[in-house]
Scaffold this motif. Structure first.
Motif, PDB file in Angstrom:
ATOM      1  N   SER A   7      12.203  -7.173   9.002  1.00 21.77           N
ATOM      2  CA  SER A   7      12.905  -6.547   7.887  1.00 21.77           C
ATOM      3  C   SER A   7      12.079  -5.372   7.374  1.00 21.77           C
ATOM      4  O   SER A   7      10.870  -5.304   7.572  1.00 21.77           O
ATOM      5  CB  SER A   7      13.137  -7.550   6.758  1.00 21.77           C
ATOM      6  OG  SER A   7      11.903  -7.924   6.170  1.00 21.77           O
ATOM      7  N   LEU A 197      25.550 -15.572   5.996  1.00 23.46           N
ATOM      8  CA  LEU A 197      24.331 -15.564   6.806  1.00 23.46           C
ATOM      9  C   LEU A 197      23.124 -15.410   5.886  1.00 23.46           C
ATOM     10  O   LEU A 197      22.611 -14.315   5.673  1.00 23.46           O
ATOM     11  CB  LEU A 197      24.396 -14.424   7.823  1.00 23.46           C
ATOM     12  CG  LEU A 197      23.476 -14.504   9.031  1.00 23.46           C
ATOM     13  CD1 LEU A 197      23.786 -15.748   9.865  1.00 23.46           C
ATOM     14  CD2 LEU A 197      23.640 -13.260   9.890  1.00 23.46           C
ATOM     15  N   GLN A 200      17.891 -17.980   8.968  1.00 22.97           N
ATOM     16  CA  GLN A 200      17.937 -18.442  10.357  1.00 22.97           C
ATOM     17  C   GLN A 200      16.572 -19.040  10.711  1.00 22.97           C
ATOM     18  O   GLN A 200      15.929 -18.632  11.664  1.00 22.97           O
ATOM     19  CB  GLN A 200      18.267 -17.279  11.300  1.00 22.97           C
ATOM     20  CG  GLN A 200      19.603 -16.608  11.017  1.00 22.97           C
ATOM     21  CD  GLN A 200      20.778 -17.387  11.553  1.00 22.97           C
ATOM     22  OE1 GLN A 200      21.113 -17.369  12.726  1.00 22.97           O
ATOM     23  NE2 GLN A 200      21.424 -18.126  10.655  1.00 22.97           N
ATOM     24  N   TYR A 210      17.937  -9.418  14.337  1.00 22.94           N
ATOM     25  CA  TYR A 210      18.563 -10.167  13.243  1.00 22.94           C
ATOM     26  C   TYR A 210      19.857  -9.481  12.845  1.00 22.94           C
ATOM     27  O   TYR A 210      19.867  -8.273  12.658  1.00 22.94           O
ATOM     28  CB  TYR A 210      17.622 -10.251  12.039  1.00 22.94           C
ATOM     29  CG  TYR A 210      18.132 -11.215  10.990  1.00 22.94           C
ATOM     30  CD1 TYR A 210      17.802 -12.564  11.052  1.00 22.94           C
ATOM     31  CD2 TYR A 210      18.977 -10.787   9.969  1.00 22.94           C
ATOM     32  CE1 TYR A 210      18.283 -13.463  10.113  1.00 22.94           C
ATOM     33  CE2 TYR A 210      19.472 -11.673   9.037  1.00 22.94           C
ATOM     34  CZ  TYR A 210      19.123 -13.009   9.110  1.00 22.94           C
ATOM     35  OH  TYR A 210      19.611 -13.906   8.187  1.00 22.94           O
ATOM     36  N   PRO A 211      20.959 -10.213  12.711  1.00 22.45           N
ATOM     37  CA  PRO A 211      21.057 -11.653  12.961  1.00 22.45           C
ATOM     38  C   PRO A 211      20.953 -11.986  14.445  1.00 22.45           C
ATOM     39  O   PRO A 211      21.400 -11.186  15.287  1.00 22.45           O
ATOM     40  CB  PRO A 211      22.436 -12.018  12.418  1.00 22.45           C
ATOM     41  CG  PRO A 211      23.213 -10.752  12.465  1.00 22.45           C
ATOM     42  CD  PRO A 211      22.236  -9.646  12.230  1.00 22.45           C
ATOM     43  N   ARG A 229      30.745 -12.817  10.273  1.00 20.99           N
ATOM     44  CA  ARG A 229      29.319 -13.200  10.311  1.00 20.99           C
ATOM     45  C   ARG A 229      28.514 -11.924  10.121  1.00 20.99           C
ATOM     46  O   ARG A 229      28.088 -11.278  11.054  1.00 20.99           O
ATOM     47  CB  ARG A 229      28.968 -13.870  11.637  1.00 20.99           C
ATOM     48  CG  ARG A 229      27.516 -14.365  11.762  1.00 20.99           C
ATOM     49  CD  ARG A 229      27.309 -15.039  13.107  1.00 20.99           C
ATOM     50  NE  ARG A 229      25.967 -15.563  13.284  1.00 20.99           N
ATOM     51  CZ  ARG A 229      25.013 -14.960  14.014  1.00 20.99           C
ATOM     52  NH1 ARG A 229      25.273 -13.812  14.630  1.00 20.99           N
ATOM     53  NH2 ARG A 229      23.814 -15.512  14.139  1.00 20.99           N
ATOM     54  N   GLU A 230      28.313 -11.565   8.861  1.00 22.52           N
ATOM     55  CA  GLU A 230      27.653 -10.310   8.534  1.00 22.52           C
ATOM     56  C   GLU A 230      26.315 -10.581   7.860  1.00 22.52           C
ATOM     57  O   GLU A 230      26.156 -11.546   7.114  1.00 22.52           O
ATOM     58  CB  GLU A 230      28.533  -9.478   7.591  1.00 22.52           C
ATOM     59  CG  GLU A 230      29.902  -9.154   8.162  1.00 22.52           C
ATOM     60  CD  GLU A 230      30.838  -8.571   7.122  1.00 22.52           C
ATOM     61  OE1 GLU A 230      30.512  -8.671   5.923  1.00 22.52           O
ATOM     62  OE2 GLU A 230      31.884  -8.037   7.507  1.00 22.52           O
ATOM     63  N   ARG A 231      25.373  -9.708   8.129  1.00 20.58           N
ATOM     64  CA  ARG A 231      24.067  -9.827   7.479  1.00 20.58           C
ATOM     65  C   ARG A 231      24.230  -9.705   5.972  1.00 20.58           C
ATOM     66  O   ARG A 231      24.942  -8.820   5.483  1.00 20.58           O
ATOM     67  CB  ARG A 231      23.128  -8.737   7.999  1.00 20.58           C
ATOM     68  CG  ARG A 231      21.731  -8.806   7.403  1.00 20.58           C
ATOM     69  CD  ARG A 231      20.789  -7.831   8.088  1.00 20.58           C
ATOM     70  NE  ARG A 231      19.440  -7.964   7.555  1.00 20.58           N
ATOM     71  CZ  ARG A 231      18.379  -7.345   8.049  1.00 20.58           C
ATOM     72  NH1 ARG A 231      18.525  -6.550   9.101  1.00 20.58           N
ATOM     73  NH2 ARG A 231      17.195  -7.512   7.524  1.00 20.58           N
ATOM     74  N   LEU A 233      22.019  -9.413   2.366  1.00 28.11           N
ATOM     75  CA  LEU A 233      20.739  -9.166   1.710  1.00 28.11           C
ATOM     76  C   LEU A 233      20.987  -9.036   0.212  1.00 28.11           C
ATOM     77  O   LEU A 233      21.643  -8.089  -0.234  1.00 28.11           O
ATOM     78  CB  LEU A 233      20.101  -7.892   2.266  1.00 28.11           C
ATOM     79  CG  LEU A 233      18.749  -7.489   1.666  1.00 28.11           C
ATOM     80  CD1 LEU A 233      17.724  -8.597   1.875  1.00 28.11           C
ATOM     81  CD2 LEU A 233      18.269  -6.182   2.292  1.00 28.11           C
TER      82      LEU A 233
END
Length: 312
Positions: A7, A197, A200, A210-211, A229-231, A233
């Protein structure tokens, strides 16, 4: 701990440098115009030491009354952990009251998962099922946290138990773990359902993006059923932080959001001792002499938020 955190907002710990993490302290002396002696403050990069000189602009002033004086809640249920659960569900879960949706939460007895299941219910899910790693954790989820059911993934056939507990399929999946458990849940998700999500943990030591990519058969299911299925934050939604924290604090004060903590006493106990005893007190599991708090958390030793109490 890894050289590459995967990240751009979180940097790895450096050798010979003080480790840091979310923390709370009291101001002993201040030259900052907005902070005075006696104020309680928090930071996402708090050094693991008993005293520190910090930039006042990096600190957030706390209002203890919002959490009935339980300051540690600002590290969990009323802090970044609670925000992740609430905003994840609101922004990526597409929960709608009256829609008869079923939510599944993996890592359900952890800091975020234990809140996510309760928030899913408060936001409108009609059924909430948790997945955890011990019978004790599963019992707490059902008896204290209001989950309809919980699965110990270390016992029995998870896929079979999930089919029995979610006969209408899964509409919302709060994913904290990835890997085989998530593949099992995704295979039982409904058309146009949603994956939040969040984490993980099973994949972090693997050299993957990632993902993490899904196995081919699971990816096919995801695409055919139009499963999002989206990141996610939470730092991208800081414009909603203030209102969301107030909502979390309101639920806590009303008793609608139950909070669990696992507390280690003493900074020295962040590392290296052997577990000997504990006592349960007001939903806090307080260890008197344990192996590393961080190590214990990484091995699933915590229920709710892992806290190290440095002073009172």
């Amino acid at each position: 701990m890894n050289e590459d955190t995967g990240s751009d907002y979180l940097q790895p710990w450096q050798l010979s440098e003080v480790a840091d993490g979310g923390g709370i302290g009291v101001v002993e002396e201040s030259k900052h115009q907005n902070l005075a002696k006696g104020d309680f403050v928090t930071s996402f990069t708090w050094p693991w030491q008993t005293e520190a000189i910090l930039d006042g602009d990096s600190l957030q002033k706390l209002v203890p009354q919002l959490v009935n004086g339980r300051l540690s809640y600002f590290l969990g249920a009323a802090g970044i952990t609670g925000l992740t659960a609430l905003l994840g569900i609101r922004e990526k879960g597409h929960v709608a009251a009256g829609a008869n949706q079923t939510m599944v939460v993996s890592g359900a007895a952890g800091a975020c998962g234990s809140l996510a299941g309760q928030i899913g219910r408060l936001e409108g899910c009609s059924r909430v099922v948790g997945i955890a790693g011990t019978d004790e954790k599963c019992s707490i989820l059902v008896q204290e946290m209001g989950f309809d059911a919980a699965i110990n993934y270390k016992k029995g056939d998870v896929a079979k138990q999930l089919r029995e507990l979610c006969p209408g399929g899964v509409d919302v999946y709060f994913d904290n773990v990835g890997g085989d458990i998530s593949d099992t849940v995704i295979s039982q998700m409904n058309q146009n359902s949603h994956i939040i999500l969040c984490g993980q943990i099973s994949q972090y030591n693997k050299d993957v993006p990632y993902p993490p990519p899904l196995p081919a058969d699971i990816e096919k299911i995801q695409k055919e059923r139009n499963i999002t299925r989206e990141r996610f934050l939470v730092l991208n939604y800081m414009d909603k932080q203030e209102a969301s924290v107030l909502q979390l604090c309101q639920w806590i004060q009303e008793g609608k959001l139950k909070v669990r903590e696992t507390v280690v006493e003493g900074l020295a106990n962040i590392g290296g001792k052997t577990f000997t005893s504990f006592l349960k007190n007001n939903n806090r599991i307080v260890y008197n002499d344990i192996r590393a708090a961080f190590q214990s958390m990484m091995n699933g030793g915590n229920i709710g938020k892992q806290i190290v109490s440095v002073s009172k």
